[in-house]
Design a protein around this motif. Structure first.
Motif, PDB file in Angstrom:
ATOM      1  N   LEU A 126      68.783 -15.344  25.638  1.00  0.00           N
ATOM      2  CA  LEU A 126      68.881 -14.194  24.735  1.00  0.00           C
ATOM      3  C   LEU A 126      68.800 -12.888  25.504  1.00  0.00           C
ATOM      4  O   LEU A 126      69.482 -11.912  25.178  1.00  0.00           O
ATOM      5  N   MET A 127      67.987 -12.856  26.542  1.00  0.00           N
ATOM      6  CA  MET A 127      67.782 -11.649  27.326  1.00  0.00           C
ATOM      7  C   MET A 127      68.708 -11.559  28.537  1.00  0.00           C
ATOM      8  O   MET A 127      68.543 -10.672  29.380  1.00  0.00           O
ATOM      9  N   GLY A 128      69.659 -12.477  28.635  1.00  0.00           N
ATOM     10  CA  GLY A 128      70.606 -12.436  29.747  1.00  0.00           C
ATOM     11  C   GLY A 128      70.080 -13.044  31.025  1.00  0.00           C
ATOM     12  O   GLY A 128      70.663 -12.847  32.098  1.00  0.00           O
ATOM     13  N   GLY A 129      68.962 -13.761  30.929  1.00  0.00           N
ATOM     14  CA  GLY A 129      68.403 -14.411  32.097  1.00  0.00           C
ATOM     15  C   GLY A 129      69.062 -15.753  32.367  1.00  0.00           C
ATOM     16  O   GLY A 129      69.888 -16.234  31.588  1.00  0.00           O
ATOM     17  N   LYS A 130      68.664 -16.361  33.463  1.00  0.00           N
ATOM     18  CA  LYS A 130      69.250 -17.633  33.877  1.00  0.00           C
ATOM     19  C   LYS A 130      68.154 -18.687  33.998  1.00  0.00           C
ATOM     20  O   LYS A 130      67.104 -18.439  34.588  1.00  0.00           O
ATOM     21  N   CYS A 131      68.409 -19.848  33.423  1.00  0.00           N
ATOM     22  CA  CYS A 131      67.455 -20.952  33.523  1.00  0.00           C
ATOM     23  C   CYS A 131      67.850 -21.892  34.651  1.00  0.00           C
ATOM     24  O   CYS A 131      69.001 -22.321  34.742  1.00  0.00           O
ATOM     25  N   ILE A 132      66.908 -22.190  35.510  1.00  0.00           N
ATOM     26  CA  ILE A 132      67.083 -23.170  36.572  1.00  0.00           C
ATOM     27  C   ILE A 132      66.453 -24.474  36.095  1.00  0.00           C
ATOM     28  O   ILE A 132      65.251 -24.533  35.842  1.00  0.00           O
ATOM     29  N   LEU A 141      57.414 -34.295  34.429  1.00  0.00           N
ATOM     30  CA  LEU A 141      57.720 -33.052  35.121  1.00  0.00           C
ATOM     31  C   LEU A 141      57.683 -33.240  36.635  1.00  0.00           C
ATOM     32  O   LEU A 141      56.726 -33.798  37.187  1.00  0.00           O
ATOM     33  N   ASP A 142      58.722 -32.755  37.299  1.00  0.00           N
ATOM     34  CA  ASP A 142      58.789 -32.790  38.756  1.00  0.00           C
ATOM     35  C   ASP A 142      58.262 -31.451  39.279  1.00  0.00           C
ATOM     36  O   ASP A 142      59.013 -30.512  39.522  1.00  0.00           O
ATOM     37  N   LEU A 143      56.960 -31.360  39.459  1.00  0.00           N
ATOM     38  CA  LEU A 143      56.346 -30.097  39.857  1.00  0.00           C
ATOM     39  C   LEU A 143      56.770 -29.679  41.255  1.00  0.00           C
ATOM     40  O   LEU A 143      56.954 -28.484  41.524  1.00  0.00           O
ATOM     41  N   GLU A 144      56.949 -30.628  42.147  1.00  0.00           N
ATOM     42  CA  GLU A 144      57.404 -30.288  43.499  1.00  0.00           C
ATOM     43  C   GLU A 144      58.816 -29.713  43.447  1.00  0.00           C
ATOM     44  O   GLU A 144      59.141 -28.760  44.158  1.00  0.00           O
ATOM     45  N   GLY A 145      59.658 -30.295  42.592  1.00  0.00           N
ATOM     46  CA  GLY A 145      61.004 -29.781  42.426  1.00  0.00           C
ATOM     47  C   GLY A 145      61.015 -28.381  41.835  1.00  0.00           C
ATOM     48  O   GLY A 145      61.852 -27.542  42.200  1.00  0.00           O
ATOM     49  N   MET A 146      60.076 -28.116  40.953  1.00  0.00           N
ATOM     50  CA  MET A 146      59.980 -26.783  40.358  1.00  0.00           C
ATOM     51  C   MET A 146      59.576 -25.747  41.409  1.00  0.00           C
ATOM     52  O   MET A 146      60.114 -24.636  41.447  1.00  0.00           O
ATOM     53  N   VAL A 147      58.628 -26.113  42.261  1.00  0.00           N
ATOM     54  CA  VAL A 147      58.226 -25.205  43.336  1.00  0.00           C
ATOM     55  C   VAL A 147      59.400 -24.929  44.268  1.00  0.00           C
ATOM     56  O   VAL A 147      59.646 -23.779  44.677  1.00  0.00           O
ATOM     57  N   ALA A 148      60.149 -25.976  44.578  1.00  0.00           N
ATOM     58  CA  ALA A 148      61.293 -25.826  45.487  1.00  0.00           C
ATOM     59  C   ALA A 148      62.377 -24.938  44.884  1.00  0.00           C
ATOM     60  O   ALA A 148      63.184 -24.353  45.616  1.00  0.00           O
ATOM     61  N   ALA A 149      62.398 -24.823  43.551  1.00  0.00           N
ATOM     62  CA  ALA A 149      63.425 -24.027  42.868  1.00  0.00           C
ATOM     63  C   ALA A 149      63.081 -22.543  42.797  1.00  0.00           C
ATOM     64  O   ALA A 149      63.897 -21.729  42.366  1.00  0.00           O
ATOM     65  N   ILE A 150      61.873 -22.166  43.215  1.00  0.00           N
ATOM     66  CA  ILE A 150      61.450 -20.766  43.146  1.00  0.00           C
ATOM     67  C   ILE A 150      62.257 -19.927  44.148  1.00  0.00           C
ATOM     68  O   ILE A 150      62.425 -20.300  45.303  1.00  0.00           O
ATOM     69  N   THR A 151      62.752 -18.791  43.664  1.00  0.00           N
ATOM     70  CA  THR A 151      63.470 -17.825  44.515  1.00  0.00           C
ATOM     71  C   THR A 151      62.885 -16.437  44.258  1.00  0.00           C
ATOM     72  O   THR A 151      62.052 -16.268  43.354  1.00  0.00           O
ATOM     73  N   PRO A 152      63.324 -15.426  44.999  1.00  0.00           N
ATOM     74  CA  PRO A 152      62.860 -14.058  44.712  1.00  0.00           C
ATOM     75  C   PRO A 152      63.209 -13.580  43.309  1.00  0.00           C
ATOM     76  O   PRO A 152      62.612 -12.616  42.823  1.00  0.00           O
ATOM     77  N   LYS A 153      64.157 -14.251  42.643  1.00  0.00           N
ATOM     78  CA  LYS A 153      64.548 -13.865  41.286  1.00  0.00           C
ATOM     79  C   LYS A 153      63.710 -14.540  40.205  1.00  0.00           C
ATOM     80  O   LYS A 153      63.841 -14.214  39.021  1.00  0.00           O
ATOM     81  N   VAL A 182      52.697 -21.635  43.829  1.00  0.00           N
ATOM     82  CA  VAL A 182      53.428 -20.669  43.005  1.00  0.00           C
ATOM     83  C   VAL A 182      53.003 -19.257  43.405  1.00  0.00           C
ATOM     84  O   VAL A 182      51.805 -18.945  43.399  1.00  0.00           O
ATOM     85  N   PRO A 183      53.943 -18.384  43.740  1.00  0.00           N
ATOM     86  CA  PRO A 183      53.591 -17.007  44.122  1.00  0.00           C
ATOM     87  C   PRO A 183      52.862 -16.280  42.990  1.00  0.00           C
ATOM     88  O   PRO A 183      53.089 -16.554  41.803  1.00  0.00           O
ATOM     89  N   ASP A 184      52.001 -15.356  43.354  1.00  0.00           N
ATOM     90  CA  ASP A 184      51.196 -14.641  42.367  1.00  0.00           C
ATOM     91  C   ASP A 184      52.030 -13.785  41.424  1.00  0.00           C
ATOM     92  O   ASP A 184      51.574 -13.426  40.333  1.00  0.00           O
ATOM     93  N   ASN A 185      53.244 -13.427  41.826  1.00  0.00           N
ATOM     94  CA  ASN A 185      54.065 -12.565  40.977  1.00  0.00           C
ATOM     95  C   ASN A 185      54.895 -13.349  39.964  1.00  0.00           C
ATOM     96  O   ASN A 185      55.659 -12.762  39.197  1.00  0.00           O
ATOM     97  N   VAL A 186      54.758 -14.665  39.934  1.00  0.00           N
ATOM     98  CA  VAL A 186      55.484 -15.508  38.975  1.00  0.00           C
ATOM     99  C   VAL A 186      54.551 -15.867  37.826  1.00  0.00           C
ATOM    100  O   VAL A 186      53.426 -16.331  38.036  1.00  0.00           O
ATOM    101  N   LEU A 187      55.027 -15.643  36.607  1.00  0.00           N
ATOM    102  CA  LEU A 187      54.260 -15.982  35.406  1.00  0.00           C
ATOM    103  C   LEU A 187      54.468 -17.453  35.066  1.00  0.00           C
ATOM    104  O   LEU A 187      55.609 -17.924  35.006  1.00  0.00           O
ATOM    105  N   VAL A 188      53.374 -18.177  34.849  1.00  0.00           N
ATOM    106  CA  VAL A 188      53.464 -19.584  34.451  1.00  0.00           C
ATOM    107  C   VAL A 188      53.004 -19.702  32.999  1.00  0.00           C
ATOM    108  O   VAL A 188      51.895 -19.283  32.651  1.00  0.00           O
ATOM    109  N   VAL A 189      53.881 -20.260  32.162  1.00  0.00           N
ATOM    110  CA  VAL A 189      53.579 -20.449  30.743  1.00  0.00           C
ATOM    111  C   VAL A 189      53.305 -21.928  30.501  1.00  0.00           C
ATOM    112  O   VAL A 189      54.188 -22.773  30.707  1.00  0.00           O
ATOM    113  N   PHE A 190      52.079 -22.239  30.097  1.00  0.00           N
ATOM    114  CA  PHE A 190      51.695 -23.614  29.781  1.00  0.00           C
ATOM    115  C   PHE A 190      51.780 -23.811  28.266  1.00  0.00           C
ATOM    116  O   PHE A 190      51.003 -23.206  27.514  1.00  0.00           O
TER     117      PHE A 190
END
Length: 364
Positions: A126-132, A141-153, A182-190
């Protein structure tokens, strides 16, 4: 019209919920319908909730408390947190949408599991963002895969725990390893919509990381174990700073009066919760045995639903069950075309599902 509608709207697919009971009655001309599609409670709200609602009916001429004061006080006591750490929503779905509206700019990235609850992706798009998308491993859940998917974006990571539609969970130890990377600047929603059904001691809870000062939001709902799906009310727990941003754009009366009253009363009835847990555990045991006897595979669940593999004719089985008045959820909606997702109902509802399923499988 598509020339003036926002492009992000054109990219959205409408959410398709489980079929309502009355719709199935009309469509198939039947009277007895059992709905096991939307993970609703098989029980009516507790007697305390019903009484509180009756007492509140005389005040419907007034706007509700926009701040949800009484409910926040009750939740503050329940979770041992400050009231300024709470946001109340018209279902947790509304809070999920608000999170994307506040944090996502065009081209920002969010990381979600595949499959998982579809509302995360809808809000981001809705906001024009991209889901990885990160595929599950063994339906978990593949938590290691999620960490590997983190980028500056990367702005947000959504963690549905237990996951919907698979019913699997990740442990606290696994989450600790994940959050450490997970970098401190990334918001994690549980999203912990099925939190109350989990009996596994090692279940990973998001509140731990909020208390550590991490940027997290923990979502809960009254729609499941509290039997209030029809009133639409959920809540988020996070830092006062994040709450202040959400409050800037929250609708002033987003949660109706009856929902607030019912939620407060439901927190005071532990008996209703225990009854629901007991029924859910008995239902799981029964369904595990019956499905095994039918030679069907299923995923052991920590929720109030079960993912069942029925094979290449899953859609035909779904339709045949509908014709018999049993509503399930076809797995193709989640990218699982060989499966059905079945809510755990009352024992009578579970038994009716099994009887009808046996009949359908015998006639394929």
């Amino acid at each position: 019209m598509n020339k003036i509608v926002r492009k992000s709207i054109l990219d959205l697919d409408p959410y398709i919920p489980g079929k309502p009971i009355d719709e199935v009655k009309r469509e198939y001309g039947i009277e007895k319908v059992t709905k096991l599609a939307s993970n609703e409670s098989p029980f009516a709200p507790s007697a305390k909730v019903i009484e509180a609602l009756k007492e509140s009916l005389d005040h419907l001429n007034l706007y509700p408390d926009g701040n949800c004061y009484e409910l926040k006080e009750a939740l503050s006591t329940y979770w041992q947190i400050d009231t300024n750490q709470l946001i109340i929503g018209n279902g947790s779905d509304e809070i999920i949408t608000m999170i994307s509206q506040i944090f996502i700019n065009p081209e920002d990235e969010c990381i979600i599991a595949e499959p998982t609850f579809s509302a995360y992706e809808s809000g981001v798009k809705l906001m024009g963002g991209k889901c990885i998308h990160v595929q599950l491993k063994d339906y978990t859940l593949d938590l290691e895969g999620m960490v590997a998917a983190i980028t500056p974006k990367t702005k947000i990571i959504f963690i549905c725990n237990p996951n919907n539609p698979t019913g699997t969970l990740v442990t606290q130890e696994q989450l600790d390893c994940f959050m450490a990377k997970v970098p401190d600047n990334v918001l994690v929603v549980f999203d912990e919509a099925y939190y109350e059904f989990v009996l596994e001691e090692q279940y990973g809870k998001g509140l731990k990381y909020l208390k550590q000062g991490r940027k997290v939001i923990v979502l809960h709902t009254f729609s499941k174990i509290y039997s209030l799906a029809g009133l639409r009310i959920g809540y988020g727990i996070t830092s006062p700073e994040i709450i202040s941003y959400i409050e800037r754009m929250r609708d002033p009366f987003n949660v109706n009066q009856l929902a607030q009253v019912a939620a407060v009363a439901s927190l005071q009835d532990a008996t209703h919760i225990q009854k629901s847990i007991k029924n859910n555990e008995a239902g799981k045991t029964y369904l595990y045995e019956e499905l095994s006897n039918l030679g069907l595979s299923y995923i052991f669940t920590h929720t109030s639903f079960l993912l069942v593999e029925v094979g290449e004719k899953a859609q035909e089985i779904y339709i045949a069950l509908l014709e018999r008045g049993v509503i399930t959820r076809p797995g193709k909606a989640f990218g699982l075309p060989l499966h059905l997702r079945v809510s755990i109902g009352s024992m009578e509802e579970n038994e009716r599902f099994v009887v009808c399923l046996k009949e359908v499988l015998a006639n394929l």
